[in-house]
Design a protein around this motif. Structure first.
Motif, PDB file in Angstrom:
ATOM      1  N   PHE A   1      39.382 168.329  -6.968  1.00  0.00           N
ATOM      2  CA  PHE A   1      39.589 169.379  -5.969  1.00  0.00           C
ATOM      3  C   PHE A   1      40.435 170.480  -6.612  1.00  0.00           C
ATOM      4  O   PHE A   1      41.527 170.221  -7.114  1.00  0.00           O
ATOM      5  CB  PHE A   1      40.298 168.790  -4.751  1.00  0.00           C
ATOM      6  N   PHE A   2      39.914 171.715  -6.622  1.00  0.00           N
ATOM      7  CA  PHE A   2      40.581 172.839  -7.274  1.00  0.00           C
ATOM      8  C   PHE A   2      40.970 173.881  -6.229  1.00  0.00           C
ATOM      9  O   PHE A   2      40.165 174.228  -5.357  1.00  0.00           O
ATOM     10  CB  PHE A   2      39.647 173.495  -8.292  1.00  0.00           C
ATOM     11  N   SER A   3      42.188 174.391  -6.335  1.00  0.00           N
ATOM     12  CA  SER A   3      42.620 175.425  -5.407  1.00  0.00           C
ATOM     13  C   SER A   3      43.793 176.183  -6.015  1.00  0.00           C
ATOM     14  O   SER A   3      44.075 176.072  -7.217  1.00  0.00           O
ATOM     15  CB  SER A   3      42.992 174.809  -4.053  1.00  0.00           C
ATOM     16  N   PHE A   4      44.508 176.943  -5.190  1.00  0.00           N
ATOM     17  CA  PHE A   4      45.677 177.689  -5.653  1.00  0.00           C
ATOM     18  C   PHE A   4      46.510 178.078  -4.436  1.00  0.00           C
ATOM     19  O   PHE A   4      46.050 178.027  -3.297  1.00  0.00           O
ATOM     20  CB  PHE A   4      45.263 178.947  -6.427  1.00  0.00           C
ATOM     21  N   THR A   5      47.764 178.430  -4.705  1.00  0.00           N
ATOM     22  CA  THR A   5      48.638 178.877  -3.626  1.00  0.00           C
ATOM     23  C   THR A   5      48.622 180.400  -3.565  1.00  0.00           C
ATOM     24  O   THR A   5      48.505 181.073  -4.588  1.00  0.00           O
ATOM     25  CB  THR A   5      50.080 178.395  -3.840  1.00  0.00           C
TER      26      THR A   5
ATOM     27  N   GLY B   1      52.738 184.014  -2.799  1.00  0.00           N
ATOM     28  CA  GLY B   1      53.556 184.826  -3.677  1.00  0.00           C
ATOM     29  C   GLY B   1      53.824 184.213  -5.028  1.00  0.00           C
ATOM     30  O   GLY B   1      54.086 184.911  -5.998  1.00  0.00           O
ATOM     31  N   ASP B   2      53.753 182.847  -5.120  1.00  0.00           N
ATOM     32  CA  ASP B   2      54.060 182.200  -6.395  1.00  0.00           C
ATOM     33  C   ASP B   2      52.821 181.925  -7.233  1.00  0.00           C
ATOM     34  O   ASP B   2      52.917 181.641  -8.414  1.00  0.00           O
ATOM     35  CB  ASP B   2      54.829 180.900  -6.168  1.00  0.00           C
ATOM     36  N   HIS B   3      51.633 181.963  -6.631  1.00  0.00           N
ATOM     37  CA  HIS B   3      50.350 181.879  -7.326  1.00  0.00           C
ATOM     38  C   HIS B   3      50.279 180.692  -8.290  1.00  0.00           C
ATOM     39  O   HIS B   3      50.076 180.850  -9.489  1.00  0.00           O
ATOM     40  CB  HIS B   3      50.065 183.180  -8.063  1.00  0.00           C
ATOM     41  N   LYS B   4      50.425 179.492  -7.762  1.00  0.00           N
ATOM     42  CA  LYS B   4      50.306 178.276  -8.554  1.00  0.00           C
ATOM     43  C   LYS B   4      48.862 177.780  -8.526  1.00  0.00           C
ATOM     44  O   LYS B   4      48.186 177.861  -7.508  1.00  0.00           O
ATOM     45  CB  LYS B   4      51.235 177.189  -8.008  1.00  0.00           C
ATOM     46  N   GLN B   5      48.406 177.245  -9.658  1.00  0.00           N
ATOM     47  CA  GLN B   5      47.076 176.650  -9.731  1.00  0.00           C
ATOM     48  C   GLN B   5      47.191 175.165  -9.410  1.00  0.00           C
ATOM     49  O   GLN B   5      48.120 174.494  -9.864  1.00  0.00           O
ATOM     50  CB  GLN B   5      46.490 176.879 -11.118  1.00  0.00           C
TER      51      GLN B   5
ATOM     52  N   LEU C   1      50.081 170.923 -10.608  1.00  0.00           N
ATOM     53  CA  LEU C   1      50.489 172.196 -10.034  1.00  0.00           C
ATOM     54  C   LEU C   1      51.118 173.011 -11.151  1.00  0.00           C
ATOM     55  O   LEU C   1      52.092 172.583 -11.774  1.00  0.00           O
ATOM     56  CB  LEU C   1      51.484 171.978  -8.898  1.00  0.00           C
ATOM     57  N   SER C   2      50.546 174.170 -11.427  1.00  0.00           N
ATOM     58  CA  SER C   2      51.052 174.985 -12.534  1.00  0.00           C
ATOM     59  C   SER C   2      52.416 175.574 -12.193  1.00  0.00           C
ATOM     60  O   SER C   2      52.802 175.643 -11.017  1.00  0.00           O
ATOM     61  CB  SER C   2      50.067 176.111 -12.842  1.00  0.00           C
ATOM     62  N   PRO C   3      53.149 176.022 -13.207  1.00  0.00           N
ATOM     63  CA  PRO C   3      54.397 176.736 -12.916  1.00  0.00           C
ATOM     64  C   PRO C   3      54.100 177.986 -12.077  1.00  0.00           C
ATOM     65  O   PRO C   3      53.007 178.551 -12.156  1.00  0.00           O
ATOM     66  CB  PRO C   3      54.917 177.132 -14.311  1.00  0.00           C
ATOM     67  N   PRO C   4      55.055 178.444 -11.263  1.00  0.00           N
ATOM     68  CA  PRO C   4      54.826 179.644 -10.454  1.00  0.00           C
ATOM     69  C   PRO C   4      54.674 180.881 -11.324  1.00  0.00           C
ATOM     70  O   PRO C   4      55.230 180.957 -12.421  1.00  0.00           O
ATOM     71  CB  PRO C   4      56.080 179.732  -9.580  1.00  0.00           C
ATOM     72  N   ASP C   5      53.887 181.821 -10.859  1.00  0.00           N
ATOM     73  CA  ASP C   5      53.715 183.089 -11.557  1.00  0.00           C
ATOM     74  C   ASP C   5      54.082 184.212 -10.597  1.00  0.00           C
ATOM     75  O   ASP C   5      53.326 184.555  -9.696  1.00  0.00           O
ATOM     76  CB  ASP C   5      52.264 183.241 -12.035  1.00  0.00           C
ATOM     77  N   TRP C   6      55.264 184.769 -10.796  1.00  0.00           N
ATOM     78  CA  TRP C   6      55.750 185.827  -9.915  1.00  0.00           C
ATOM     79  C   TRP C   6      55.424 187.220 -10.451  1.00  0.00           C
ATOM     80  O   TRP C   6      55.815 188.224  -9.860  1.00  0.00           O
ATOM     81  CB  TRP C   6      57.271 185.697  -9.731  1.00  0.00           C
ATOM     82  N   THR C   7      54.724 187.278 -11.577  1.00  0.00           N
ATOM     83  CA  THR C   7      54.437 188.579 -12.172  1.00  0.00           C
ATOM     84  C   THR C   7      53.284 189.258 -11.441  1.00  0.00           C
ATOM     85  O   THR C   7      52.564 188.634 -10.638  1.00  0.00           O
ATOM     86  CB  THR C   7      54.060 188.434 -13.652  1.00  0.00           C
TER      87      THR C   7
ATOM     88  N   SER D   1      47.213 184.797 -11.946  1.00  0.00           N
ATOM     89  CA  SER D   1      45.819 184.354 -12.009  1.00  0.00           C
ATOM     90  C   SER D   1      45.565 183.246 -10.987  1.00  0.00           C
ATOM     91  O   SER D   1      46.434 182.394 -10.774  1.00  0.00           O
ATOM     92  CB  SER D   1      45.475 183.820 -13.405  1.00  0.00           C
ATOM     93  N   THR D   2      44.406 183.259 -10.378  1.00  0.00           N
ATOM     94  CA  THR D   2      44.002 182.177  -9.482  1.00  0.00           C
ATOM     95  C   THR D   2      42.726 181.531 -10.010  1.00  0.00           C
ATOM     96  O   THR D   2      41.941 182.160 -10.718  1.00  0.00           O
ATOM     97  CB  THR D   2      43.749 182.703  -8.056  1.00  0.00           C
ATOM     98  N   LEU D   3      42.532 180.248  -9.676  1.00  0.00           N
ATOM     99  CA  LEU D   3      41.303 179.565 -10.059  1.00  0.00           C
ATOM    100  C   LEU D   3      40.168 180.049  -9.186  1.00  0.00           C
ATOM    101  O   LEU D   3      40.329 180.262  -7.988  1.00  0.00           O
ATOM    102  CB  LEU D   3      41.471 178.052  -9.912  1.00  0.00           C
TER     103      LEU D   3
END
Length: 463
Positions: free
Chosen positions: A296-300, A303-307, A332-338, A342-344
């Protein structure tokens, strides 16, 4: 730089978690940048086929992300007509162009024994186009077409001749998705014309409704189809079990269309049962691996855009061996606040327990780039710091507040040190055995020490 970081992260995580399975970006994969997302096909072998918006070229990439020079001319085929790659099936390649099914050899040359000189022409109503196909175990195929009159379904025999016994099935203007079983029967899934329900239709290889399935060949899924709740997925695994998904919920049916009550909670598995993380309302994708486990693939989107990737056992329980740190049954990938998060977007499992994914990277306001990355879950942990490392390198203090000391074996000379944050950013570089890193925020980091003989990687805690 990211590729180096992920390799370091792999080593360090392995040092920390004995008997844990590493899950994360594959450090051996060369990321493919700037692809045409709707022209990408991921094969089970790990090969990647990439079309191009500006020309008719199709390039094949090896499982490590490099171009396969044995394919076509230096890794690409350049036909005179516009073509779409559809499927790699063993050593056979299937493509389409307008109303034609094309069969190629694995080296990228036309297979002229198929149809008429490598082509099978379909008589599609209203000058329609081929928009998809799936290849059966016997090398016959079901072909999906689209025209102004709606979506139609054809069957092509292994020889490259249209199967007139199967006939042509019309489904109106509602898009259809195709799934096949091991015995070459076909399951068509689609929303009804008024989008009020979603149904599965099962056909025999001869084109008849399979009346042993559901209600006289048709199964209505208990999903609500609407503009904001429309992402329904259907997969048939190697056991001929039907897996369906919609918005965080997965169900399993047997080949006759009955809900498998031994799966999950009375036939249903909810992603919310393993995490309270708020995931994208549309999900991203799902797939089944060679062991019939469900990915199961998704993302948040908060604002933090975790994969996010989770793996579910065939019985509908969380696969607790699938984790990034030994404490949770998902990655769960590290958060990306930049601003360049990227999202899956589109993900598929390969036969070597890896997962090819298209990411949608934000470049700026309303500007995005699609890239291909690979995740892996088949690294075994071996892990403790080696005796060689202990003899050759000493870092202290650790945890550190400000001055970090590095002591090397007498016959090694320090060349460079790099410190990475846990999301892969290079935050410090130097070349001295004493470094003041007091400016770094408290937290975990990866320390890379390069000498004239070796490269060492250590986890560093900043107080």
């Amino acid at each position: 730089m990211r590729q180096i970081y992920y390799f370091i992260l792999f080593v360090v995580f392995n040092v920390q978690y004995v008997n844990a399975q590493y899950v994360g970006p594959d450090p051996n994969f060369a990321q493919i940048i700037g692809v045409a997302s709707n022209k990408i096909v991921f094969s089970k072998s790990g090969n990647i086929y990439a079309g191009n918006y500006s020309n008719n070229n199709i390039t094949r990439y090896l499982p490590n992300g490099t171009i396969d020079s044995s394919f076509g001319n230096s890794g690409a085929i350049s036909p005179s007509q516009s073509i779409s790659f559809r499927e790699e099936n063993g050593t056979d390649l299937y493509l389409s162009s307008s109303n034609k099914v094309l069969k190629y050899n694995f080296n990228g040359t036309s297979n002229n024994s198929f149809g008429n000189n490598g082509e099978c022409i379909l008589n599609i109503p209203d000058n329609g186009l081929i928009v998809g196909l799936i290849v059966n175990n016997d090398k016959s195929m079901y072909v999906k077409t689209s025209s102004t009159s709606g979506y139609n379904l054809f069957k092509v025999l292994p020889s490259g001749v249209v199967d007139n016994v199967f006939g042509v099935k019309n489904f109106g203007t509602s898009n259809i998705n195709l799934s096949k079983t091991n015995d070459n029967t076909l399951i068509v899934s689609h929303a009804t014309a008024n989008a009020s329900e979603y149904k599965l239709i099962k056909y025999t290889p001869q084109g008849d409704l399979d009346t042993t399935f559901g209600n006289q060949g048709i199964l209505i899924l208990p999903y609500t189809v609407s503009v904001t709740n429309y992402r329904v997925g259907v997969i048939v695994n190697s056991l001929n079990e039907i897996i369906t998904r919609q918005v965080g919920e997965i169900r399993k049916y047997n080949i006759n269309g009955n809900l498998d009550n031994s799966f999950g909670n009375n036939g249903i598995f909810s992603i919310s049962s393993i995490t309270n993380i708020t995931l994208s309302a549309e999900d991203t994708d799902f797939d089944v691996d060679k062991n019939n486990k469900i990915l199961f693939f998704s993302f948040t989107y908060a604002g933090d855009h975790k994969q996010f990737i989770a793996r579910i056992n065939n019985n509908g329980t969380p696969d607790n061996t699938f984790n990034a740190n030994g404490t949770q049954p998902y990655y769960l990938s590290p958060p990306d606040w930049t601003v360049n998060w990227s999202t899956l977007q589109y993900c598929k499992a390969t036969d070597d327990e890896k997962y090819n994914c298209i990411t949608n990277k934000r470049l700026g306001l309303a500007s995005y780039q699609q890239n291909i990355i690979k995740f892996t879950s088949n690294f075994s942990a071996s892990l403790s710091t080696t005796e060689v490392d202990r003899k050759n390198l000493e870092i202290y203090p650790n945890p550190v507040s400000d001055i970090l000391n590095i002591k090397l074996n007498f016959n090694e000379k320090l060349q460079k040190i790099n410190i990475y944050s846990m999301d892969g950013r290079l935050v410090f570089t130097g070349a001295n055995e004493k470094s003041n890193i007091g400016f770094l925020s408290a937290g975990d980091y990866i320390l890379e020490v390069k000498t004239n003989k070796n490269t060492y990687n250590k986890k560093l805690l900043k107080k």
